[in-house]
Design a protein around this motif. Structure first.
Motif, PDB file in Angstrom:
ATOM      1  N   SER A   1      49.856  40.849  32.516  1.00  0.00           N
ATOM      2  CA  SER A   1      49.176  39.658  33.227  1.00  0.00           C
ATOM      3  C   SER A   1      49.952  38.289  33.076  1.00  0.00           C
ATOM      4  O   SER A   1      50.272  37.447  33.796  1.00  0.00           O
ATOM      5  CB  SER A   1      47.814  39.854  33.477  1.00  0.00           C
TER       6      SER A   1
ATOM      7  N   HIS B   1      52.958  38.182  35.328  1.00  0.00           N
ATOM      8  CA  HIS B   1      51.892  38.989  36.588  1.00  0.00           C
ATOM      9  C   HIS B   1      51.913  40.030  37.073  1.00  0.00           C
ATOM     10  O   HIS B   1      51.977  40.161  37.928  1.00  0.00           O
ATOM     11  CB  HIS B   1      52.200  37.435  37.735  1.00  0.00           C
TER      12      HIS B   1
ATOM     13  N   PHE C   1      40.060  41.272  37.249  1.00  0.00           N
ATOM     14  CA  PHE C   1      40.908  39.734  37.404  1.00  0.00           C
ATOM     15  C   PHE C   1      40.594  38.604  37.431  1.00  0.00           C
ATOM     16  O   PHE C   1      41.382  37.807  36.906  1.00  0.00           O
ATOM     17  CB  PHE C   1      41.953  40.500  38.538  1.00  0.00           C
TER      18      PHE C   1
END
Length: 259
Positions: A149, A153, A181
């Motif tokens: 992440s 991403h 998230f």
């Protein structure tokens, strides 16, 4: 100064896709956000522009799914994920981004193919039992999710590899991934600021897209709420396969271009 009209012709579809993903429709849509936005700005700026928008979407998603979420899954995954963000911050200048995307993509594609094989076996009398919570896999895939992440991403596929086999109720699964998230994006603000990827100009541009982001997120949640488990899980595995394939494609193209 805000971007011109041509920028918004690219940004609006990107935000719509990411918003639908944030509403619960799968990470494959979200992975398309940065590549589409990169048609108008640099990939680094695209990622920086999207982070405040993702956080605005998280606020909407958290409200919509406030009554849903599996605390056990969150407590299993979050420590590894936060450690993964820290490792990503410390090594962002040294680790090839495309290589990481390739590894995550290949693992995700193999994971979905294994699911397809298991479904085929179940139709011949071998039932598919839900997986139990396991500390080792949770630490592994949580760290992959946090690391991916931050640097690429690409945190959704590792989360799905751990969480989908648990066979949570679709609403509980969606509430869990939304919370997961939301925490990661909030934590990522610190290293993003430290690396100089967020500034006032980018924040102003992101703010102009907040209303669209919120509407798209609500639409995604509206669709997911009406999905039965028999539809939800095949759809999610399909989204995971598309996301993994996209990561493989983009990373191979990037590695070839860099030669």
């Amino acid at each position: 100064m805000l971007p011109d009209f041509d920028f918004y012709l690219v940004a609006i579809p990107a935000v719509l896709l990411v918003g639908l993903s944030k509403g619960g429709m799968g990470e494959a849509l979200s992975l398309m956000g940065v590549p589409i936005l990169s048609m108008a700005v640099s990939p680094v700026q695209a990622a920086a522009l999207l982070l405040p928008i993702l956080i605005a979407m998280d606020v909407v998603s958290l409200w919509i799914w406030r009554k849903h979420g599996d605390k056990k899954t969150l407590t299993m995954l979050l420590p590894g994920a936060i450690a993964g963000i820290a490792i990503g911050w410390a090594t962002s200048a040294y680790v090839p981004r495309e290589a990481l995307r390739l590894i995550i993509g290949l693992i995700t594609v193999l994971f979905v193919l294994r699911y397809v094989y298991t479904v085929w076996r179940s139709r011949n009398g071998a039932p598919i039992a839900p997986k139990t919570q396991r500390a080792g896999p949770a630490a592994l895939w949580g760290s992959f999710a946090g690391y991916g992440s931050f640097v690429a991403h690409a945190g959704g596929p590792p989360f799905q590899i751990y969480a989908l086999p648990l066979k949570l109720d679709p609403r509980e699964y969606t509430g869990t991934i939304v919370r997961f998230f939301a925490v990661l994006n909030a934590v990522k603000l610190i290293p993003y600021f430290a690396l100089g990827q967020l500034d006032i100009s980018n924040l102003k541009t992101s703010a102009t897209l907040f209303p669209l982001a919120m509407v798209a997120t609500a639409c995604g949640a509206w669709i997911v709420r009406r999905m039965k488990p028999q539809v939800f899980y095949p759809f999610m595995y399909t989204m995971a396969f598309i996301a993994g394939s996209r990561l493989v494609w983009d990373s191979v193209a990037g590695l070839i271009a860099a030669r």
